[in-house]
Design a protein around this motif. Sequence first.
Motif, PDB file in Angstrom:
ATOM      1  N   ALA A 169     -53.957 -32.889  22.763  1.00 38.09           N
ATOM      2  CA  ALA A 169     -53.015 -33.857  22.931  1.00 38.09           C
ATOM      3  C   ALA A 169     -53.531 -34.881  23.824  1.00 38.09           C
ATOM      4  CB  ALA A 169     -51.765 -33.283  24.056  1.00 38.09           C
ATOM      5  N   ALA A 170     -54.357 -34.897  24.914  1.00 41.74           N
ATOM      6  CA  ALA A 170     -55.289 -35.762  25.693  1.00 41.74           C
ATOM      7  C   ALA A 170     -56.277 -36.347  24.587  1.00 41.74           C
ATOM      8  CB  ALA A 170     -56.074 -35.042  26.610  1.00 41.74           C
ATOM      9  N   LEU A 171     -56.736 -35.935  23.516  1.00 45.65           N
ATOM     10  CA  LEU A 171     -57.344 -36.742  22.765  1.00 45.65           C
ATOM     11  C   LEU A 171     -56.537 -37.733  21.880  1.00 45.65           C
ATOM     12  CD1 LEU A 171     -60.098 -37.080  21.067  1.00 45.65           C
ATOM     13  CD2 LEU A 171     -59.304 -35.173  19.618  1.00 45.65           C
ATOM     14  N   ALA A 172     -55.440 -37.299  21.431  1.00 48.29           N
ATOM     15  CA  ALA A 172     -54.600 -38.454  20.932  1.00 48.29           C
ATOM     16  C   ALA A 172     -54.286 -39.747  21.888  1.00 48.29           C
ATOM     17  CB  ALA A 172     -53.142 -37.854  20.471  1.00 48.29           C
ATOM     18  N   LEU A 173     -54.088 -39.253  23.159  1.00 54.84           N
ATOM     19  CA  LEU A 173     -53.882 -40.324  24.000  1.00 54.84           C
ATOM     20  C   LEU A 173     -55.088 -41.208  24.357  1.00 54.84           C
ATOM     21  CD1 LEU A 173     -51.927 -38.175  26.852  1.00 54.84           C
ATOM     22  CD2 LEU A 173     -51.007 -39.883  25.457  1.00 54.84           C
ATOM     23  N   MET A 192     -51.732 -26.167  26.713  1.00 53.28           N
ATOM     24  CA  MET A 192     -51.587 -26.363  28.145  1.00 53.28           C
ATOM     25  C   MET A 192     -51.629 -27.771  28.612  1.00 53.28           C
ATOM     26  SD  MET A 192     -54.761 -23.657  29.484  1.00 53.28           S
ATOM     27  CE  MET A 192     -54.750 -24.375  31.156  1.00 53.28           C
ATOM     28  N   LEU A 193     -50.553 -28.325  28.972  1.00 54.33           N
ATOM     29  CA  LEU A 193     -50.136 -29.716  29.132  1.00 54.33           C
ATOM     30  C   LEU A 193     -49.871 -30.013  30.653  1.00 54.33           C
ATOM     31  CD1 LEU A 193     -47.492 -29.953  26.177  1.00 54.33           C
ATOM     32  CD2 LEU A 193     -50.079 -30.897  26.240  1.00 54.33           C
ATOM     33  N   ASP A 194     -49.556 -29.114  31.518  1.00 52.11           N
ATOM     34  CA  ASP A 194     -49.198 -29.326  32.690  1.00 52.11           C
ATOM     35  C   ASP A 194     -49.804 -28.712  33.991  1.00 52.11           C
ATOM     36  OD1 ASP A 194     -47.694 -30.425  34.953  1.00 52.11           O
ATOM     37  OD2 ASP A 194     -45.757 -30.266  34.158  1.00 52.11           O
ATOM     38  N   ASP A 195     -50.480 -29.257  34.867  1.00 53.73           N
ATOM     39  CA  ASP A 195     -51.334 -28.758  35.835  1.00 53.73           C
ATOM     40  C   ASP A 195     -50.168 -28.143  36.976  1.00 53.73           C
ATOM     41  OD1 ASP A 195     -51.849 -31.140  38.185  1.00 53.73           O
ATOM     42  OD2 ASP A 195     -51.283 -31.552  36.396  1.00 53.73           O
ATOM     43  N   ARG A 196     -49.178 -28.716  36.988  1.00 61.98           N
ATOM     44  CA  ARG A 196     -48.556 -28.465  38.044  1.00 61.98           C
ATOM     45  C   ARG A 196     -47.835 -26.936  38.158  1.00 61.98           C
ATOM     46  NH1 ARG A 196     -45.471 -34.126  36.980  1.00 61.98           N
ATOM     47  NH2 ARG A 196     -45.900 -33.196  35.086  1.00 61.98           N
ATOM     48  N   GLY A 197     -47.644 -26.362  36.948  1.00 61.54           N
ATOM     49  CA  GLY A 197     -46.935 -25.061  37.000  1.00 61.54           C
ATOM     50  C   GLY A 197     -45.911 -24.497  37.735  1.00 61.54           C
ATOM     51  N   GLU A 198     -44.907 -25.649  37.600  1.00 58.03           N
ATOM     52  CA  GLU A 198     -43.518 -25.420  38.294  1.00 58.03           C
ATOM     53  C   GLU A 198     -42.486 -25.564  37.323  1.00 58.03           C
ATOM     54  OE1 GLU A 198     -43.396 -24.914  41.404  1.00 58.03           O
ATOM     55  OE2 GLU A 198     -45.400 -25.343  41.885  1.00 58.03           O
ATOM     56  N   ALA A 240     -49.171 -33.860  30.105  1.00 52.50           N
ATOM     57  CA  ALA A 240     -47.751 -33.761  30.964  1.00 52.50           C
ATOM     58  C   ALA A 240     -47.517 -35.105  31.892  1.00 52.50           C
ATOM     59  CB  ALA A 240     -47.429 -32.464  31.350  1.00 52.50           C
ATOM     60  N   ARG A 241     -48.638 -35.408  32.228  1.00 54.22           N
ATOM     61  CA  ARG A 241     -48.561 -36.604  33.355  1.00 54.22           C
ATOM     62  C   ARG A 241     -48.367 -37.705  32.619  1.00 54.22           C
ATOM     63  NH1 ARG A 241     -49.623 -35.544  38.823  1.00 54.22           N
ATOM     64  NH2 ARG A 241     -50.325 -33.317  39.217  1.00 54.22           N
ATOM     65  N   ALA A 258     -40.962 -16.808  24.695  1.00 55.45           N
ATOM     66  CA  ALA A 258     -41.133 -15.718  25.828  1.00 55.45           C
ATOM     67  C   ALA A 258     -42.712 -15.946  26.357  1.00 55.45           C
ATOM     68  CB  ALA A 258     -41.202 -14.359  25.200  1.00 55.45           C
ATOM     69  N   GLU A 259     -42.984 -17.122  26.408  1.00 52.73           N
ATOM     70  CA  GLU A 259     -44.408 -17.696  27.046  1.00 52.73           C
ATOM     71  C   GLU A 259     -44.065 -18.640  28.137  1.00 52.73           C
ATOM     72  OE1 GLU A 259     -47.586 -19.698  25.530  1.00 52.73           O
ATOM     73  OE2 GLU A 259     -46.344 -19.844  23.595  1.00 52.73           O
ATOM     74  N   SER A 260     -45.009 -18.478  29.157  1.00 57.34           N
ATOM     75  CA  SER A 260     -45.026 -19.389  30.362  1.00 57.34           C
ATOM     76  C   SER A 260     -45.074 -20.845  29.884  1.00 57.34           C
ATOM     77  CB  SER A 260     -46.198 -18.930  31.216  1.00 57.34           C
ATOM     78  OG  SER A 260     -46.200 -17.577  31.732  1.00 57.34           O
ATOM     79  N   LEU A 261     -46.017 -21.263  29.027  1.00 55.78           N
ATOM     80  CA  LEU A 261     -46.032 -22.623  28.560  1.00 55.78           C
ATOM     81  C   LEU A 261     -44.698 -23.215  27.643  1.00 55.78           C
ATOM     82  CD1 LEU A 261     -49.717 -22.482  27.487  1.00 55.78           C
ATOM     83  CD2 LEU A 261     -48.845 -22.989  29.594  1.00 55.78           C
ATOM     84  N   ARG A 262     -43.805 -22.456  27.557  1.00 59.24           N
ATOM     85  CA  ARG A 262     -42.463 -22.847  26.762  1.00 59.24           C
ATOM     86  C   ARG A 262     -42.079 -24.223  26.882  1.00 59.24           C
ATOM     87  NH1 ARG A 262     -38.278 -19.071  27.965  1.00 59.24           N
ATOM     88  NH2 ARG A 262     -37.772 -20.840  29.611  1.00 59.24           N
ATOM     89  N   ASP A 263     -41.686 -24.340  28.404  1.00 61.75           N
ATOM     90  CA  ASP A 263     -40.997 -25.307  28.808  1.00 61.75           C
ATOM     91  C   ASP A 263     -41.809 -26.764  28.698  1.00 61.75           C
ATOM     92  OD1 ASP A 263     -38.976 -23.741  29.079  1.00 61.75           O
ATOM     93  OD2 ASP A 263     -38.578 -24.124  31.275  1.00 61.75           O
ATOM     94  N   GLU A 264     -43.094 -26.740  28.910  1.00 61.85           N
ATOM     95  CA  GLU A 264     -43.963 -27.834  29.087  1.00 61.85           C
ATOM     96  C   GLU A 264     -44.051 -28.676  27.490  1.00 61.85           C
ATOM     97  OE1 GLU A 264     -48.294 -26.476  30.066  1.00 61.85           O
ATOM     98  OE2 GLU A 264     -46.635 -25.705  31.388  1.00 61.85           O
ATOM     99  N   ALA A 265     -44.186 -27.485  26.745  1.00 65.25           N
ATOM    100  CA  ALA A 265     -44.308 -28.125  25.352  1.00 65.25           C
ATOM    101  C   ALA A 265     -43.083 -28.462  24.979  1.00 65.25           C
ATOM    102  CB  ALA A 265     -44.653 -26.795  24.280  1.00 65.25           C
ATOM    103  N   VAL A 266     -41.708 -27.913  24.921  1.00 69.25           N
ATOM    104  CA  VAL A 266     -40.752 -28.469  24.997  1.00 69.25           C
ATOM    105  C   VAL A 266     -40.400 -29.985  25.257  1.00 69.25           C
ATOM    106  CG1 VAL A 266     -37.969 -28.128  24.961  1.00 69.25           C
ATOM    107  CG2 VAL A 266     -39.536 -26.334  24.333  1.00 69.25           C
TER     108      VAL A 266
END
Length: 320
Positions: A169-173, A192-198, A240-241, A258-266
């Motif tokens: 994703a960073a490469l496309a940007l 993995m898109l978001d370093d904030r983990g919130e 994600a930034r 059922a994975e932690s990275l779901r919401d940042e991908a969505v």
Amino acid sequence: MPVPFDSELRTLSTALRDEMGVMSLDRLADVRAEDAAEVPDLDELRRGGRFAVGERSVPGPAGNPEVALLICEPAGAAGPRPVIYYTHGGGMFSGDHRLGLDPMLDMAEQFGAVLVSVGYRLAPEHPHPAPIDDVYAGLLWTAAHAVELGLDPARIVIVGASAGGGLTAALALTVRDKGGPRPLGQLLMCPMLDDRGESASMRQMDGHDFWDRGWNGFGWSALLGSARGGPDVPAYAAPARATDLSGLPPAHIEVGSAESLRDEAVDYAYRIWRAGGEAELHVWSGGFHVFEVIVPDARISVAARQARHSFLDRLLAGRP
């Protein structure tokens, strides 16, 4: 309440979580050694002569080491051929560009494409921007040498999983903003898109998905150090930034429910749509992180690969 795992994944998900334990700097050498022990030799990657496989060391960013590329060419494929430019996972701190290539080789064989798998420097020894700089340099070299390699620079699909999905994703940007061959598409697998983990899913699946908040946080801290979670993290480190997701190549984004990275991908898919772009989003019910690689015969794994291949088929349709 955590999201339940798919019935074919449930038992293994618990075993993986227990085996992974808690990630720390003290474990880093052991984790890397485990990955290194799994690296296949080139003969294995040739699949009995169905691929010609070679390694190249190409110029890296100015003043930095060369970048390793693994080039796998299907036997008998007519050129110029499309390219699958793959960036491996490993949380930013481990992994190898020769690991986990079976799904990529399957795609290359099906579509008559050349697989180019890029190695990049690992954090924390090499924090941002070293990984994305290496991935970008490898892409620029691949496109510049397309004629020599029998490749079509107009048909490069950039692909990555987990940390590699974030780097893709960073490469496309990066290509959009700094120049280079515009990818035909981007395929982001549990990125993995978001370093904030919130996000809600990061909290919801903590201690349930094996790639939990602790492992994910270790990866981002390795890459960003004390800047992680702060106001000055660039989009080329954590996509994600990005405040502007316009002008990007069509995206296929896949993640488990059922994975932690779901919401940042969505959210990333949603913001591409909001910017007027193209994104195809698949949230696989009950899937944990990289489930398709770990349990390749599960029904949702088969369905995930079929959806991925359908995206590539439509992307390449009508192109010479």
